[in-house]
Scaffold this active site. Structure first.
Site, PDB file in Angstrom:
ATOM      1  N   ARG A  97       9.886  -1.129   2.877  1.00  0.00           N
ATOM      2  CA  ARG A  97       9.599   0.264   1.587  1.00  0.00           C
ATOM      3  C   ARG A  97      10.398  -0.811   0.933  1.00  0.00           C
ATOM      4  O   ARG A  97      10.983  -1.335   0.301  1.00  0.00           O
ATOM      5  CB  ARG A  97      11.074   1.051   1.793  1.00  0.00           C
ATOM      6  CG  ARG A  97      10.240   2.535   1.199  1.00  0.00           C
ATOM      7  CD  ARG A  97      11.496   3.556   1.418  1.00  0.00           C
ATOM      8  NE  ARG A  97      10.820   3.404   2.885  1.00  0.00           N
ATOM      9  CZ  ARG A  97      12.040   4.368   3.328  1.00  0.00           C
ATOM     10  NH1 ARG A  97      13.421   4.154   3.324  1.00  0.00           N
ATOM     11  NH2 ARG A  97      12.104   5.213   4.219  1.00  0.00           N
ATOM     12  N   HIS A 108       0.934  -1.176   0.239  1.00  0.00           N
ATOM     13  CA  HIS A 108      -0.076  -0.074   0.095  1.00  0.00           C
ATOM     14  C   HIS A 108       0.739   1.074  -0.251  1.00  0.00           C
ATOM     15  O   HIS A 108       2.207   1.239   0.428  1.00  0.00           O
ATOM     16  CB  HIS A 108      -0.953   0.247   1.215  1.00  0.00           C
ATOM     17  CG  HIS A 108      -0.216   0.239   2.566  1.00  0.00           C
ATOM     18  ND1 HIS A 108       0.740  -0.678   2.803  1.00  0.00           N
ATOM     19  CD2 HIS A 108       0.440   1.108   3.427  1.00  0.00           C
ATOM     20  CE1 HIS A 108       0.670  -1.201   4.234  1.00  0.00           C
ATOM     21  NE2 HIS A 108       0.927   0.772   4.488  1.00  0.00           N
TER      22      HIS A 108
HETATM   23 ZN    ZN Z   1       1.540   1.547   6.468  1.00  0.00          ZN
END
Ligand code: ZN
Length: 314
Positions: free
Chosen positions: A191, A171
């Site tokens: 990430r 997301h």
């Molecule tokens: Zn998050």
């Protein structure tokens, strides 16, 4: 016993902006303020109580020292974290681990399931929610080849939308989005993709692809939510989600309305309007951007005014 009002903690982020000041009147540290940690007992930014017998104490200290206020909980750490996020620019695409993985790989941290209530966004704003890979092999292949457009799913969002984001969901918030986030109390993010952006020194931010691949749910599971709406006298209560981690509501108050919660402590954030909280003939002003906790055993309290709140409990 009293409701406990909290002083927010602010975080500078490269994608942050000034909306927290413009929208909520907070005194922000600079023009790249991305996060307001509104109700937090996390060591990276614990809230301080502003009123009553515990004024000046941090929420994590009260959790440890006054467990009766929280119904003598079993959890070792305060389980929830409420934030307001100002995504002035696209956030990096990310994924969070669940409890077991986080415990082993992140020093006993909790996993991170989160959810978002969209407070405001620009026309046509989007977010990244999920991916199109059918197998883990396909996920790895598309990531390594940098086929992000093919891999990532984008959805259009509007103010008032609610999204449940279980751990394992890829997301990202995108530019022009102001969000109230209710999450497990965790600060662990893997990430996946940062749009190849470089900082002022020309450096890329670190990616965590191996861990991200470990924890990403394949294929993507759409955790659709079906809000339940209940009308009571002078209040509309929308239940957005009831999960193993948290239950989240919106209360829309018009006029005077009484509440009594004996089984849960509540986390409350005023997102619109003005009014008062009345308890034991004591009056507390409420305004947009006020965050507070109703402890277990507070008894009946009354909300009065034109108010919208996001309310949660574990
Ligand atoms: Zn998050």
């Amino acid at each position: 016993m009293q409701p406990m009002f909290l002083k927010p903690v602010f975080k500078e982020r490269i994608w942050g902006g000034t909306a927290l000041q413009e929208e909520f009147g907070y005194e922000i540290p600079n023009d790249k303020t991305g996060e307001c940690w509104a109700i937090s007992a996390h060591p990276n930014g614990p809230s301080i109580i502003e009123n009553g017998p515990y004024a000046g104490m941090s929420l994590d200290a009260i959790w440890r020292e006054q467990p009766e206020l929280f119904g003598n909980p079993k959890e070792e750490v305060f389980p929830l974290l409420t934030k307001i996020l100002d995504a002035n620019m696209d956030l990096s695409v990310q994924v969070h681990p669940e409890d077991t993985y986080a415990k082993v790989h992140e020093n006993g941290e909790l996993g991170k399931t989160e959810c978002w209530y969209i407070l405001d966004c620009i026309e046509g704003a989007e977010m990244i929610f999920g991916h199109n890979a059918k197998t883990k092999e396909e996920l790895v292949e598309k990531m390594k080849e940098g086929k992000w457009t093919e891999l990532l799913r984008r959805v259009e969002i509007k103010p008032g939308d609610f999204y449940y984001v279980p751990s394992g969901t890829i997301h990202a918030l995108c530019e022009g989005t102001l969000v109230l986030e209710t999450q497990q109390s965790s600060d662990t993010t893997y990430r996946v993709y940062d749009y190849d952006r470089r900082d002022a020194e020309g450096n890329l931010r670190e990616l965590h692809l191996e861990k991200a691949i470990d924890v990403t749910t394949v294929p993507h599971q759409n955790a659709g939510v079906a809000p339940k709406v209940e009308e009571r006298e002078n209040v509309t209560i929308t239940t957005f989600v009831e999960s193993e981690f948290f239950t989240v509501y919106k209360w829309e108050v018009e006029g005077k309305t009484a509440f009594e919660y004996n089984n849960h402590y509540l986390l409350l954030s005023v997102i619109k309007g003005d009014g008062t909280l009345v308890h034991n003939s004591e009056k507390y002003p409420l305004t947009k951007g006020t965050h507070f906790i109703i402890p277990v055993g507070l008894g009946e309290f009354e909300l009065n005014g034109e108010l919208e709140l996001i309310v949660s409990h574990a």
